[in-house]
Design a protein around this motif. Sequence first.
Motif, mmCIF file in Angstrom:
data_model
loop_
_atom_site.group_PDB
_atom_site.id
_atom_site.type_symbol
_atom_site.label_atom_id
_atom_site.label_comp_id
_atom_site.label_asym_id
_atom_site.label_seq_id
_atom_site.Cartn_x
_atom_site.Cartn_y
_atom_site.Cartn_z
ATOM 1 N N GLU A 8 50.532 45.640 98.251
ATOM 2 C CA GLU A 8 49.603 45.532 99.355
ATOM 3 C C GLU A 8 49.050 44.102 99.384
ATOM 4 O OE1 GLU A 8 48.838 47.836 101.662
ATOM 5 O OE2 GLU A 8 50.370 49.122 100.757
ATOM 6 N N PRO A 9 48.560 43.643 100.530
ATOM 7 C CA PRO A 9 48.074 42.263 100.609
ATOM 8 C C PRO A 9 47.000 41.907 99.593
ATOM 9 C CG PRO A 9 48.343 43.169 102.808
ATOM 10 C CD PRO A 9 48.568 44.304 101.852
ATOM 11 N N HIS A 10 46.169 42.894 99.190
ATOM 12 C CA HIS A 10 45.048 42.614 98.282
ATOM 13 C C HIS A 10 45.403 42.797 96.809
ATOM 14 C CE1 HIS A 10 45.011 46.984 98.783
ATOM 15 N NE2 HIS A 10 44.441 47.033 97.596
ATOM 16 N N GLU A 11 46.644 43.134 96.498
ATOM 17 C CA GLU A 11 47.018 43.470 95.124
ATOM 18 C C GLU A 11 47.519 42.268 94.337
ATOM 19 O OE1 GLU A 11 48.434 48.030 94.731
ATOM 20 O OE2 GLU A 11 49.836 46.727 95.808
ATOM 21 N N LEU A 12 47.102 42.211 93.065
ATOM 22 C CA LEU A 12 47.670 41.269 92.108
ATOM 23 C C LEU A 12 49.052 41.742 91.676
ATOM 24 C CD1 LEU A 12 44.630 40.834 89.684
ATOM 25 C CD2 LEU A 12 45.495 39.060 91.228
ATOM 26 N N ARG A 13 49.845 40.810 91.157
ATOM 27 C CA ARG A 13 51.050 41.208 90.442
ATOM 28 C C ARG A 13 50.656 41.841 89.101
ATOM 29 N NH1 ARG A 13 54.105 35.533 90.631
ATOM 30 N NH2 ARG A 13 51.931 34.821 90.743
ATOM 31 N N PRO A 14 51.557 42.558 88.436
ATOM 32 C CA PRO A 14 51.222 43.122 87.124
ATOM 33 C C PRO A 14 50.776 42.034 86.156
ATOM 34 C CG PRO A 14 53.258 44.084 87.947
ATOM 35 C CD PRO A 14 52.914 42.969 88.884
ATOM 36 N N VAL A 15 49.713 42.320 85.404
ATOM 37 C CA VAL A 15 49.123 41.353 84.484
ATOM 38 C C VAL A 15 49.292 41.854 83.047
ATOM 39 C CG1 VAL A 15 47.004 40.169 83.775
ATOM 40 C CG2 VAL A 15 47.406 40.689 86.199
ATOM 41 N N THR A 16 49.831 40.992 82.176
ATOM 42 C CA THR A 16 49.920 41.281 80.746
ATOM 43 C C THR A 16 49.427 40.064 79.972
ATOM 44 O OG1 THR A 16 51.852 42.701 81.096
ATOM 45 C CG2 THR A 16 51.405 41.999 78.835
ATOM 46 N N ILE A 17 48.477 40.278 79.060
ATOM 47 C CA ILE A 17 47.944 39.191 78.235
ATOM 48 C C ILE A 17 48.177 39.562 76.778
ATOM 49 C CG2 ILE A 17 45.912 37.838 77.614
ATOM 50 C CD1 ILE A 17 44.728 38.543 80.353
ATOM 51 N N THR A 18 49.069 38.818 76.121
ATOM 52 C CA THR A 18 49.411 39.080 74.726
ATOM 53 C C THR A 18 48.763 38.023 73.846
ATOM 54 O OG1 THR A 18 51.543 39.997 75.430
ATOM 55 C CG2 THR A 18 51.291 39.436 73.091
ATOM 56 N N ARG A 19 47.817 38.433 73.022
ATOM 57 C CA ARG A 19 47.098 37.486 72.158
ATOM 58 C C ARG A 19 47.878 37.220 70.869
ATOM 59 N NH1 ARG A 19 41.926 40.574 71.042
ATOM 60 N NH2 ARG A 19 41.250 38.687 69.946
ATOM 61 N N ASP A 20 47.475 36.145 70.173
ATOM 62 C CA ASP A 20 48.074 35.761 68.885
ATOM 63 C C ASP A 20 49.587 35.609 69.011
ATOM 64 O OD1 ASP A 20 45.506 35.918 67.696
ATOM 65 O OD2 ASP A 20 45.749 38.065 67.436
ATOM 66 N N PHE A 21 50.032 34.990 70.076
ATOM 67 C CA PHE A 21 51.464 34.867 70.337
ATOM 68 C C PHE A 21 52.106 33.800 69.464
ATOM 69 C CE2 PHE A 21 55.170 33.657 73.003
ATOM 70 C CZ PHE A 21 55.765 34.909 73.106
#
Length: 239
Positions: A8-21
């Motif tokens: 949808e116009p207001h939607e972000l793409r999927p977000v993944t944040i991996t720490r200690d990479f």
Amino acid sequence: MIRTDGREPHELRPVTITRDFIPHAEGSVLMELGQTKVICTVTYEENVPNFLKGSGSGWVTAEYSMLPRSTAERSKREAVVGHQGGRTMEIQRLIGRSLRAATDMTAFPERTFWVDCDVIQADGGTRTASITGAYVALRDAFSTLIEEGELSRNPAIGFLAAVSAGVVSGIPCLDLCFEEDAHADVDLNLVATENGQVIEIQGTSEKKPLARADLDTLIDLGLAGITDLIGHQKAALGL
């Protein structure tokens, strides 16, 4: 309008944040925003630029780069070319300015936090993904230095994130992928805090001037996206 990936116009793409990479760094994150992937690492250094010596302030600065095959066609390494391109310099300055805006640099006088953002896969929004991921890595670095006794207090001031927005086929859209960005009538990047305070806006209308009301619509869309991104940051940090 059907977006490239069906959002949808207001939607972000999927977000993944991996720490200690990256285990060697004081703080590190693999930031994934759809198909855009950026490695953000933070290094602590007991030194500051000459203009800050004796000022009682520390410094936060950034470097940015894209791997040769982060895009569809191979690009030359800037080290081989012998100089950084204008786009690289502009983006790394943006990252540094953004992170400094949310950091109390008097908490680490005469010290520098270096933030490296390396794009390993690009599909639009590399600068905004870099800022969003880098702030998580920087907060982890602060925690590391507090645990090691190098810092007596946390220099972090609130949260910040960044996102793109634009007008595609006449429709305001959040978080443009590369194909959307390439065909957008208007392209805008927004950096802001969790309280909705704007740190920086970068925007260009490609075909015709943009009405003030339409600019406000894009900013509101971006601020809503930043709220969502900060939610992902806090979830990654366990807050």
